[in-house]
Scaffold this motif. Structure first.
Motif, PDB file in Angstrom:
ATOM      1  N   VAL A  75       6.708   1.888  -3.920  1.00  0.00           N
ATOM      2  CA  VAL A  75       5.532   0.895  -4.007  1.00  0.00           C
ATOM      3  C   VAL A  75       4.402   1.247  -3.294  1.00  0.00           C
ATOM      4  CG1 VAL A  75       5.039  -1.449  -3.486  1.00  0.00           C
ATOM      5  CG2 VAL A  75       7.360  -1.231  -4.459  1.00  0.00           C
ATOM      6  N   ALA A  76       2.931   1.281  -3.796  1.00  0.00           N
ATOM      7  CA  ALA A  76       1.983   1.439  -2.884  1.00  0.00           C
ATOM      8  C   ALA A  76       2.001   0.767  -1.660  1.00  0.00           C
ATOM      9  CB  ALA A  76       0.643   0.917  -3.753  1.00  0.00           C
ATOM     10  N   MET A  77       1.964   1.395  -0.499  1.00  0.00           N
ATOM     11  CA  MET A  77       2.065   0.662   0.834  1.00  0.00           C
ATOM     12  C   MET A  77       0.766   0.614   1.384  1.00  0.00           C
ATOM     13  SD  MET A  77       5.316   0.147   0.889  1.00  0.00           S
ATOM     14  CE  MET A  77       5.990   0.150   2.741  1.00  0.00           C
ATOM     15  N   PRO A  78       0.437  -0.642   1.806  1.00  0.00           N
ATOM     16  CA  PRO A  78      -0.682  -0.650   2.657  1.00  0.00           C
ATOM     17  C   PRO A  78      -0.336  -0.441   4.064  1.00  0.00           C
ATOM     18  CG  PRO A  78       0.082  -2.727   2.316  1.00  0.00           C
ATOM     19  CD  PRO A  78       0.935  -1.972   1.408  1.00  0.00           C
ATOM     20  N   PRO A  79      -1.131  -0.343   5.181  1.00  0.00           N
ATOM     21  CA  PRO A  79      -0.707  -0.107   6.547  1.00  0.00           C
ATOM     22  C   PRO A  79       0.345  -1.174   7.217  1.00  0.00           C
ATOM     23  CG  PRO A  79      -3.063   0.391   6.407  1.00  0.00           C
ATOM     24  CD  PRO A  79      -2.678  -0.351   4.962  1.00  0.00           C
ATOM     25  N   TRP A  80       1.233  -0.791   7.817  1.00  0.00           N
ATOM     26  CA  TRP A  80       2.315  -1.848   8.265  1.00  0.00           C
ATOM     27  C   TRP A  80       2.010  -1.848   9.815  1.00  0.00           C
ATOM     28  CZ3 TRP A  80       6.854  -4.583   6.207  1.00  0.00           C
ATOM     29  CH2 TRP A  80       6.758  -4.547   4.769  1.00  0.00           C
ATOM     30  N   LEU A  81       1.795  -3.262  10.310  1.00  0.00           N
ATOM     31  CA  LEU A  81       1.834  -3.285  11.751  1.00  0.00           C
ATOM     32  C   LEU A  81       3.144  -4.212  12.101  1.00  0.00           C
ATOM     33  CD1 LEU A  81      -1.281  -4.105  14.029  1.00  0.00           C
ATOM     34  CD2 LEU A  81       0.884  -5.485  14.202  1.00  0.00           C
ATOM     35  N   PHE A  82       4.218  -3.855  12.686  1.00  0.00           N
ATOM     36  CA  PHE A  82       5.296  -4.505  13.144  1.00  0.00           C
ATOM     37  C   PHE A  82       5.200  -5.053  14.663  1.00  0.00           C
ATOM     38  CE2 PHE A  82       7.266  -1.501  10.222  1.00  0.00           C
ATOM     39  CZ  PHE A  82       7.862  -2.316   9.451  1.00  0.00           C
ATOM     40  N   ILE A  83       5.631  -6.555  14.323  1.00  0.00           N
ATOM     41  CA  ILE A  83       5.867  -7.298  15.784  1.00  0.00           C
ATOM     42  C   ILE A  83       7.120  -7.228  16.127  1.00  0.00           C
ATOM     43  CG2 ILE A  83       5.691  -9.599  16.893  1.00  0.00           C
ATOM     44  CD1 ILE A  83       3.741 -10.302  14.547  1.00  0.00           C
TER      45      ILE A  83
END
Length: 446
Positions: A75-83
């Motif tokens: 899947v085309a992945m956008p930037p991920w920011l984890f909490i």
């Protein structure tokens, strides 16, 4: 009109989710809120998001498991920011190695989160608006001046080091002007011999010289009604400066080998990396021409004076390079972003763009590899001992030390040559070596 960038929030805590959504709404950030893994996964497989903000621990699974499964599916992945909670920092750092963009630990300041999100969203917003040249204060100020200059100024001089984006600003001025639909014609005055430059500027009649097989209008005529961009005007020969001055005074041109003149009308934007006042004093540039083109002066600062623009530009170049050859759009890890920020970029925006494009080709997966950015010196990955137990500051310090040590070894300890290869000054290299505790291998070699 392009749709506004949209973010995906994955958070099952109702209080946390509502708080985040309220702040996103206040910031006018378009967003979707998902409270479970299943609905978030379905949305990410079918919709386009600019960035994902996801808690790691959720009631029906984990955010990192969703991240890994989507990556595995292609899947085309956008930037991920984890909490993440403080106790799960090691897990978050592991996700960075796998391609996540960033993480933030609870409890966190909403201002900090919004600031980080803006770093991903601003390039997309600015591309849609077509008005932004950067996010640094100096470039924001410059962008604010351009609409008025585009409406009223007919002659401008843009100065700055090679690669800072002088032509980009010139094209933006043209786009914002009333003549936006008219031609924009650019010529590099330093890239042609005097005879070729004259034919390029003035055009020529058939048979005017050997090889002139047909009549050809010059750039003065081609730019009629539009904008003429004379790049590197500081390199123009003195004889051509006289002829250019005459055209600017009379607004008429005569083709090489011709006898009749033609009226021309254009907006003139000149650019140079040279100090034209110094060139005038040295007798290499005509004083009368200098004052003719120095009506409005815009200086574009080098990247080292506007480091806020470096991540912003890097993400724009990543977006441009994304998707080529079926490759996923790549993202900047904190380590890579720090390396970008600490590099001196003597070639400015042009060098940055080339480095990003090269790193995209050399980096596997959806994240830029640190060692691929400056592969003109390093031939393999930097090995960092004890990485698993090092904090981010220690890791970056070890990467920088390893990088410089390999560069020194590749250049047999020669400080000057190594500094040139790294794109920094000799003094800067000495200071870095001292700070990192790197001994000079052969100090007498310079």
């Amino acid at each position: 009109m392009m749709p506004a960038p949209r973010l995906c929030l994955i958070e099952d805590d109702p209080i946390m989710g509502e708080s985040l959504c309220d702040r996103f709404a206040l910031e006018r950030l378009e967003h979707d809120w998902f409270r479970d893994i299943a609905s978030a996964g379905a949305a990410l497989r079918t919709r386009e998001y600019a960035v994902v903000v996801s808690d790691i621990r959720l009631r029906d699974g984990t955010g990192d498991a969703l991240f890994e499964s989507l990556r595995a599916e292609g899947v085309a992945m956008p930037p991920w920011l984890f909490i993440t909670a403080f106790g799960a920092i090691d897990r978050a750092v592991g996700l960075l190695k796998q391609g996540a963009a960033d993480y933030i630990t609870k409890p966190f300041d909403l201002d900090v989160l919004v600031e980080r999100l803006q770093g991903y969203l601003e390039p997309m917003v600015s591309d849609a608006a077509g008005e932004r040249l950067g996010v640094s204060p100096v470039m924001r100020h410059l962008a604010g001046l351009l609409p008025r200059l585009a409406r009223h100024a007919t002659t401008m001089l843009i100065t700055g080091e090679s690669g800072v984006g002088k032509e980009v600003v010139a094209r933006e001025l043209h786009r914002l002007g009333e003549d936006a639909g008219a031609p924009f014609v650019a010529v590099n005055c330093g890239g042609l011999s005097e005879s070729l430059l004259e034919a390029e500027l003035f055009g020529h009649e058939k048979g005017a010289f050997t090889g002139a097989l047909q009549r050809r209008p010059g750039v003065f005529e081609q730019a009629h009604g539009g904008t003429l961009f004379l790049d590197e005007i500081g390199d123009m020969p003195l004889a051509m400066q006289v002829k250019l001055l005459r055209v600017l005074q009379d607004r008429q041109v005569t083709r090489v080998g011709g006898s009749s003149s033609r009226e021309v009308d254009f907006r003139l934007i000149c650019a140079t990396h040279r100090d034209l006042r110094a060139e005038v004093q040295a007798g290499r540039f005509r004083e009368d021409l200098f004052y003719r083109i120095h009506v409005i002066h815009l200086r574009i600062p080098p990247l080292r004076e506007r480091r806020d623009d470096i991540p912003w530009l890097a993400r724009r170049f990543l977006a441009e390079a994304g998707g080529r050859g079926g490759e996923p759009v790549k993202h900047l890890s904190p380590q890579v972003e720090q390396a970008l920020l600490t590099h001196e970029w003597p070639g400015n925006v042009r060098e940055l763009k080339n480095a990003i494009e090269r790193a995209c080709v050399l980096s596997a997966g959806d994240q830029l590899m640190l060692e691929a950015l400056f592969d003109d010196v390093i031939t393999g990955p930097v090995e960092v001992e004890g990485f698993g137990s090092a904090d981010l500051h220690g890791y970056l310090r070890a990467c920088e030390r390893g990088y410089i040590e390999k560069a020194l070894a590749a250049n047999e300890g020669r400080i000057t040559i190594t500094a040139e290869a790294l794109g920094i000054s000799r003094k800067n290299l000495w200071e870095r070596m001292k700070r990192l505790g790197i001994p000079a291998l052969e100090p007498d070699k310079g």
